[in-house]
Write a protein that holds these residues in place. Structure first.
Motif, PDB file in Angstrom:
ATOM      1  N   ALA A 197       0.836  -1.212   0.000  1.00 30.08           N
ATOM      2  CA  ALA A 197       0.000   0.000   0.000  1.00 30.08           C
ATOM      3  C   ALA A 197       0.869   1.260   0.000  1.00 30.08           C
ATOM      4  CB  ALA A 197      -0.944  -0.001   1.200  1.00 30.08           C
ATOM      5  N   ALA A 198       2.007   1.199   0.681  1.00 28.94           N
ATOM      6  CA  ALA A 198       2.923   2.350   0.700  1.00 28.94           C
ATOM      7  C   ALA A 198       3.533   2.572  -0.686  1.00 28.94           C
ATOM      8  CB  ALA A 198       4.024   2.129   1.727  1.00 28.94           C
ATOM      9  N   TRP A 199       3.893   1.492  -1.360  1.00 22.40           N
ATOM     10  CA  TRP A 199       4.443   1.602  -2.710  1.00 22.40           C
ATOM     11  C   TRP A 199       3.388   2.140  -3.678  1.00 22.40           C
ATOM     12  CZ3 TRP A 199       9.409   1.572  -3.753  1.00 22.40           C
ATOM     13  CH2 TRP A 199      10.277   0.934  -2.868  1.00 22.40           C
ATOM     14  N   THR A 200       2.170   1.648  -3.563  1.00 23.00           N
ATOM     15  CA  THR A 200       1.086   2.122  -4.423  1.00 23.00           C
ATOM     16  C   THR A 200       0.869   3.618  -4.244  1.00 23.00           C
ATOM     17  OG1 THR A 200       0.008  -0.044  -4.354  1.00 23.00           O
ATOM     18  CG2 THR A 200      -1.368   1.842  -4.960  1.00 23.00           C
ATOM     19  N   ALA A 201       0.809   4.061  -3.006  1.00 17.41           N
ATOM     20  CA  ALA A 201       0.616   5.489  -2.731  1.00 17.41           C
ATOM     21  C   ALA A 201       1.756   6.313  -3.308  1.00 17.41           C
ATOM     22  CB  ALA A 201       0.487   5.727  -1.228  1.00 17.41           C
ATOM     23  N   ALA A 202       2.988   5.866  -3.120  1.00 14.19           N
ATOM     24  CA  ALA A 202       4.147   6.622  -3.612  1.00 14.19           C
ATOM     25  C   ALA A 202       4.146   6.711  -5.136  1.00 14.19           C
ATOM     26  CB  ALA A 202       5.441   5.979  -3.121  1.00 14.19           C
TER      27      ALA A 202
END
Length: 171
Positions: free
Chosen positions: A133-138
């Motif tokens: 989810a952090a990678w998707t947001a970034a």
């Protein structure tokens, strides 16, 4: 990656075609890429992680997107049309930068889900990134920053252009 993921990636890359042909700088044409990225964000973004170093990852994504977008905007020619409306036309460098940004995100997603997951997981653990989810947001923030910074540079260039001069009066 699903078929929908591929279609969204292709649609975002294809946004470069009108830029190469030249687009009038109307509010509709200027906002189309922003709406496309916002729609992708609405589709993909389920959470906005802020633990560990997730915010730093987001900032890196925003910075990378802003740099690519600003360079793309700087490489986009702007001229005033005969009707006085600015016309922005991306050249090869601007188109390449746009494609690099969009394709690098799609390429990362493909790699992370087709053999690179162990490397991404290890990097995430080592750097206190909480997960996918952090990678998707970034990556979505990177795309949005690229679109917005290109738009800002092109709009600034268009506003700085002299307006169409009135036709000379003959005596």
């Amino acid at each position: 990656m699903t078929t929908t993921d591929y279609l969204i990636s292709v649609a975002l890359v294809l946004l470069v075609i009108p830029q190469i042909r030249g687009t009038r700088q109307t509010p509709r044409n200027a906002l189309l890429p922003v709406v496309a990225v916002a729609a992708a964000a609405a589709y993909y973004l389920r959470s906005f992680p802020t633990q560990g170093h997730d915010v730093q990852l987001d900032l890196v994504g925003v910075l990378a997107g802003a740099v690519l977008g600003a360079a793309c905007g700087a490489a986009t020619g702007v001229q005033r049309g005969s009707d006085g409306v600015a016309l922005a036309k991306a050249g090869a460098v601007a188109a390449a930068l746009w494609i690099v940004g969009m394709a690098s995100r799609a390429g990362f997603e493909y790699w992370a889900t087709h053999g690179g997951s162990t490397t991404v997981a290890q990097f995430s653990r080592d750097n206190l990134i909480t997960g996918s989810a952090a990678w998707t947001a970034a990556l979505l923030l990177m795309a949005l920053a690229q679109v917005l910074s290109r738009l800002a540079v092109v709009r600034i260039k268009a506003r700085r252009m002299p307006s169409v001069a009135a036709a000379p009066v003959r005596a």
